[in-house]
Design an enzyme around this catalytic site. Structure first.
Site, PDB file in Angstrom:
ATOM      1  N   HIS A 214     -56.166   1.827 -12.828  1.00  0.00           N
ATOM      2  CA  HIS A 214     -55.282   0.954 -13.574  1.00  0.00           C
ATOM      3  C   HIS A 214     -53.710   1.638 -13.065  1.00  0.00           C
ATOM      4  O   HIS A 214     -53.607   2.912 -13.445  1.00  0.00           O
ATOM      5  CB  HIS A 214     -55.318   1.366 -14.921  1.00  0.00           C
ATOM      6  CG  HIS A 214     -56.652   0.437 -15.255  1.00  0.00           C
ATOM      7  ND1 HIS A 214     -58.014   0.861 -15.270  1.00  0.00           N
ATOM      8  CD2 HIS A 214     -56.815  -0.751 -15.867  1.00  0.00           C
ATOM      9  CE1 HIS A 214     -58.819   0.111 -15.570  1.00  0.00           C
ATOM     10  NE2 HIS A 214     -58.182  -0.887 -16.112  1.00  0.00           N
TER      11      HIS A 214
ATOM     12  N   ASP B 277     -55.160  -2.470 -11.800  1.00  0.00           N
ATOM     13  CA  ASP B 277     -55.045  -3.439 -12.698  1.00  0.00           C
ATOM     14  C   ASP B 277     -53.923  -3.065 -13.650  1.00  0.00           C
ATOM     15  O   ASP B 277     -53.644  -2.002 -13.793  1.00  0.00           O
ATOM     16  CB  ASP B 277     -56.312  -3.500 -13.514  1.00  0.00           C
ATOM     17  CG  ASP B 277     -57.364  -4.286 -12.805  1.00  0.00           C
ATOM     18  OD1 ASP B 277     -57.336  -4.541 -11.537  1.00  0.00           O
ATOM     19  OD2 ASP B 277     -58.429  -4.652 -13.458  1.00  0.00           O
TER      20      ASP B 277
END
Length: 238
Positions: A208, A60
């Site tokens: 991430h 992400d």
């Protein structure tokens, strides 16, 4: 010149395949999903059709000029494919990097336009954020996004309905490594991954690519998956 380019591309593909032997993590299979308003990830919804020991790698908050290239290199080194949930504004600001992610064989979805706490926005603001992120995605990739991950995994009735109507899959998660603390070390992230794997046994892993410690730790994290015998499943959409 076209013939030469085709030959060079074929040779590059052969070399790449030759480098993806049993010493690498590799991608065991590809799971192609329908373009529909489905909901996956046992943190909030139904499980993907995965066997025990199969995981889906997802990232992400990118693309990040500082960190996403490190993530891409680590994945390439282990011949592993992932799905990147990109922020609309990051797509617009880092167009070539976003294209590179997909060009290297990964899939991409969206993760809102500005990563807000959506529940604090009005209905109109939520829909506008979705509209902007979808537009950024289509501008760069030429197609509608197939999938969406809510920022902070904070779902709202407004956007759940809008995504279903647009046939966009909602991707939640099954396990995570909580990789947003600046002081995290590679050892800490590796230990979190091991613990999460032991509890879940399979599923969608949230990481991430915009996070520096994650990018630095990814070679180790991928090795953890290999050492524990996990198989990587790559998500694509029709």
């Amino acid at each position: 010149m076209k013939v030469l380019a085709l030959i060079l591309a074929a040779l590059a593909g052969t070399a790449s395949a030759a480098g993806c032997g049993p010493d690498k993590l590799n991608t065991s299979r590809t799971l192609t999903l329908k373009r529909e308003g489905a909901l996956y990830g046992t943190n909030q919804h139904a499980a993907l059709p995965l066997a025990k020991g199969e995981v889906v790698l997802t990232f992400d908050d990118g693309p990040s000029p500082e960190n996403t290239p490190l993530v891409l290199k680590a994945l390439s080194d282990q011949c592993a494919k992932a799905t990147f949930f990109m922020i609309g504004q990051q797509i617009a600001q880092n167009t070539e990097l976003a294209k590179r992610v997909v060009r290297e064989g990964h899939s991409a979805g969206i993760h809102s336009d500005t990563h807000p706490h959506l529940a604090t926005l009005t209905v109109e603001q939520q829909l506008e954020d979705l509209k902007r992120s979808r537009a950024a995605y289509k501008e760069v990739f030429g197609i509608e996004t197939p999938a969406y991950r809510f920022p902070f995994l904070e779902e709202t009735p407004t956007l759940l309905a809008a995504l279903k109507e647009a046939n966009i899959t909602v991707a939640s998660i099954d396990l995570a490594i909580n990789d947003w603390i600046p002081e995290d070390t590679t050892a800490i992230l590796a230990e979190r991954l091991k613990n999460s794997l032991d509890k879940a046994g399979s599923g969608i892993i949230l990481m991430h690519d915009a996070n520096g410690p994650t990018a630095k730790a990814l070679p180790t994290l991928l090795q953890v998956l290999k050492d524990k015998g996990y198989k990587v499943v790559h998500l694509e959409w029709e």
